[in-house]
Design an enzyme around this catalytic site. Structure first.
Site, PDB file in Angstrom:
ATOM      1  N   ARG A 120       0.811  -1.236   0.000  1.00  0.00           N
ATOM      2  CA  ARG A 120       0.000   0.000   0.000  1.00  0.00           C
ATOM      3  C   ARG A 120       0.842   1.283   0.000  1.00  0.00           C
ATOM      4  NH1 ARG A 120      -3.582  -3.012   3.478  1.00  0.00           N
ATOM      5  NH2 ARG A 120      -5.170  -3.900   2.118  1.00  0.00           N
ATOM      6  N   LYS A 142       3.032  11.020 -12.220  1.00  0.00           N
ATOM      7  CA  LYS A 142       2.302  10.030 -13.022  1.00  0.00           C
ATOM      8  C   LYS A 142       3.096   8.736 -13.035  1.00  0.00           C
ATOM      9  CE  LYS A 142      -0.624  12.601 -16.178  1.00  0.00           C
ATOM     10  NZ  LYS A 142      -0.910  12.946 -17.580  1.00  0.00           N
ATOM     11  N   GLU A 184       9.691  15.840 -26.329  1.00  0.00           N
ATOM     12  CA  GLU A 184       8.965  16.432 -25.192  1.00  0.00           C
ATOM     13  C   GLU A 184       9.393  17.892 -25.000  1.00  0.00           C
ATOM     14  OE1 GLU A 184       6.484  15.073 -23.682  1.00  0.00           O
ATOM     15  OE2 GLU A 184       6.708  12.893 -23.809  1.00  0.00           O
ATOM     16  N   LYS A 225       7.046  22.267 -16.391  1.00  0.00           N
ATOM     17  CA  LYS A 225       6.302  21.108 -15.888  1.00  0.00           C
ATOM     18  C   LYS A 225       5.828  21.351 -14.459  1.00  0.00           C
ATOM     19  CE  LYS A 225       5.104  16.630 -15.807  1.00  0.00           C
ATOM     20  NZ  LYS A 225       5.203  15.330 -16.442  1.00  0.00           N
ATOM     21  N   GLU A 235      -4.841  16.304 -13.017  1.00  0.00           N
ATOM     22  CA  GLU A 235      -5.417  16.429 -14.365  1.00  0.00           C
ATOM     23  C   GLU A 235      -6.950  16.506 -14.322  1.00  0.00           C
ATOM     24  OE1 GLU A 235      -2.834  14.612 -17.393  1.00  0.00           O
ATOM     25  OE2 GLU A 235      -4.682  13.714 -18.140  1.00  0.00           O
ATOM     26  N   ARG A 240      -3.461  20.375 -16.820  1.00  0.00           N
ATOM     27  CA  ARG A 240      -2.406  19.361 -16.994  1.00  0.00           C
ATOM     28  C   ARG A 240      -2.565  18.610 -18.318  1.00  0.00           C
ATOM     29  NH1 ARG A 240       0.673  15.459 -12.600  1.00  0.00           N
ATOM     30  NH2 ARG A 240       2.024  14.522 -14.177  1.00  0.00           N
ATOM     31  N   ASN A 244      -0.290  16.871 -22.526  1.00  0.00           N
ATOM     32  CA  ASN A 244      -0.531  15.747 -23.425  1.00  0.00           C
ATOM     33  C   ASN A 244      -0.554  16.173 -24.888  1.00  0.00           C
ATOM     34  OD1 ASN A 244      -1.044  12.939 -22.474  1.00  0.00           O
ATOM     35  ND2 ASN A 244      -2.046  14.119 -20.879  1.00  0.00           N
ATOM     36  N   HIS A 247       0.144  13.758 -27.612  1.00  0.00           N
ATOM     37  CA  HIS A 247       0.173  12.427 -27.003  1.00  0.00           C
ATOM     38  C   HIS A 247      -1.030  11.554 -27.357  1.00  0.00           C
ATOM     39  CE1 HIS A 247       3.523  14.076 -24.876  1.00  0.00           C
ATOM     40  NE2 HIS A 247       3.679  13.016 -24.106  1.00  0.00           N
ATOM     41  N   HIS A 251       0.008   7.909 -28.315  1.00  0.00           N
ATOM     42  CA  HIS A 251      -0.345   6.713 -27.540  1.00  0.00           C
ATOM     43  C   HIS A 251      -1.045   5.677 -28.434  1.00  0.00           C
ATOM     44  CE1 HIS A 251      -0.194   8.916 -23.376  1.00  0.00           C
ATOM     45  NE2 HIS A 251       0.982   8.716 -23.903  1.00  0.00           N
ATOM     46  N   HIS A 264       8.831   6.414 -27.262  1.00  0.00           N
ATOM     47  CA  HIS A 264       7.728   7.321 -26.923  1.00  0.00           C
ATOM     48  C   HIS A 264       7.907   8.699 -27.590  1.00  0.00           C
ATOM     49  CE1 HIS A 264       4.551   9.248 -24.732  1.00  0.00           C
ATOM     50  NE2 HIS A 264       5.388  10.075 -24.127  1.00  0.00           N
TER      51      HIS A 264
HETATM   52  N1  GLY Z   1       3.597  13.669 -19.268  1.00  0.00           N
HETATM   53  C1  GLY Z   1       2.400  14.358 -19.066  1.00  0.00           C
HETATM   54  C2  GLY Z   1       2.099  14.651 -17.652  1.00  0.00           C
HETATM   55  O1  GLY Z   1       2.908  14.396 -16.774  1.00  0.00           O
HETATM   56  O2  GLY Z   1       1.040  15.144 -17.384  1.00  0.00           O
END
Ligand code: GLY
Length: 361
Positions: A120, A142, A184, A225, A235, A240, A244, A247, A251, A264
């Site tokens: 946990r 994330k 990125e 960031k 998000e 946030r 993306n 992305h 993805h 990626h």
């Molecule tokens: N890589 C996108 C984020 O961390 O929100």
């Protein structure tokens, strides 16, 4: 040594910039009072740095265990996690241990999710060793793994105690992975700062990117960031989601190619081109903006298209399953102009398919 403090509602943590791994040990001592560390790394990174870090920890009387898995996006799976859980239990990793993710995005995401779920939750430290992880994936909490049908579908928000960025790690990163991180970086420039975009474009036109360039770029991206994560940690508000940019398509592309064909960042570069085409098609941005985006991607060495053989409807349907989609309606992040992007934009399926056609060869 430089620091950026990431301030969240419930906790705050530093992003530490240092060229000296002894500073990492100092921060371990400060944040991990139990002095018990479980390093998680991959075969690419461990051969250069794991022994050295273990030695530094042992000198300070830390109790140290390590687990190394095969490098590559294909390993970011529930199967790898399962092996990790069983190994950890078998060697006696308990709640007093802290997980140290030593590696690129795959290691950071997998080890981070492991830390969030094993018993946990164990404390976590992110030590990014790739450019992509330094500027993006190690910051903001994330974590997660891929499943066959979708990228990053199983995961959790789980913040580290701190992030340690040592750009000396980049010296052993192969050029393909350096370029991977550039996608990125381009994302941030298009999204948030025209001046940074112009500076970056000039740097790409030079044949050599200096160590100072790298340091400045990485620091600047971490600031972008941290600012976004502080405003919308989980998000929820759409802020946030801006991170993306490029992305949604990336993805889908990684999933359809079974995480084997594209790194990626390579997929993100194609995803950025895709949204630029899409935005221009619906007149969300002008032609000049689209062209500037195409130009910076080419200057950074991204000129790949996708194979015509990929099924366009499958790509469309994969995008409908993106985490940002609502009731199968894709919510795109589109460029308005250089330095400004918007989230939650809907686009007609026929136009999406036309844009996919344009990036196919
Ligand atoms: N890589 C996108 C984020 O961390 O929100």
């Amino acid at each position: 040594m430089r620091l950026i403090k990431l301030k969240l509602k419930l906790n705050s943590y530093p992003i530490i910039f240092s060229d000296n791994n002894e500073d990492l040990i100092t921060y371990f001592k400060k944040y991990l009072s139990n002095r018990k560390i479980f390093f998680i790394s991959d075969t690419n990174v461990s051969k250069f740095y794991l022994k050295q870090l273990q030695k530094l920890c042992l000198q300070e009387k830390f109790n140290v265990y390590s687990y190394v898995f095969k490098a590559g996006e294909g390993q970011k799976t529930i199967d790898t996690l399962n092996k990790l859980y069983n190994y950890a239990l078998s060697v006696g990793i308990d709640r007093q241990f802290a997980v140290v993710a030593l590696g690129g995005g795959v290691v950071g995401d997998t080890a981070g999710f492991f830390a969030s779920t094993y018993m946990r939750g164990l404390k976590l430290v992110q030590v990014p060793t790739s450019l992509l992880a330094m500027v993006d994936s190690s910051i903001g909490g994330k974590t997660g793994v891929n499943i066959e049908k979708g990228k990053n579908i199983v995961g959790a928000f789980y913040q580290p105690q701190f992030v340690f960025v040592n750009t000396q790690f980049l010296k052993t990163l192969d050029p393909k992975h350096l370029k991977n991180g550039m996608a990125e970086i381009i994302k941030y420039a298009i999204s948030f700062d025209q001046k940074f975009f112009n500076k970056l474009n000039l740097i790409f036109q030079k044949s050599i990117i200096t160590e100072k360039d790298f340091k400045d770029i990485i620091y600047q991206c971490c600031k972008f960031k941290a600012d976004i994560v502080q405003r919308d940690e989980k998000e929820v508000t759409g802020i946030r989601e801006l991170l993306n940019f490029g992305h949604t398509f990336a993805h889908a592309l990684e999933t359809i190619t079974k995480y084997k064909q594209f790194l990626h960042g390579e997929a993100v570069a194609i995803g950025i081109l895709f949204v630029a085409i899409l935005a221009e098609k619906i007149k969300f941005c002008d032609l000049a903006t689209k062209q500037k985006i195409e130009e910076i991607l080419i200057n950074a060495g991204f000129n790949e298209k996708i194979s015509k053989k990929l099924n366009h409807n499958t790509l469309l349907n994969l995008m409908k399953k993106d985490k940002k989609s609502v009731s199968q309606i894709i919510k795109f992040v589109l460029p308005r102009k250089i330095g400004q992007i918007c989230s939650r934009i809907e686009v007609n399926d026929q136009i999406i398919l036309k844009a996919i056609e344009e990036i196919s060869k």
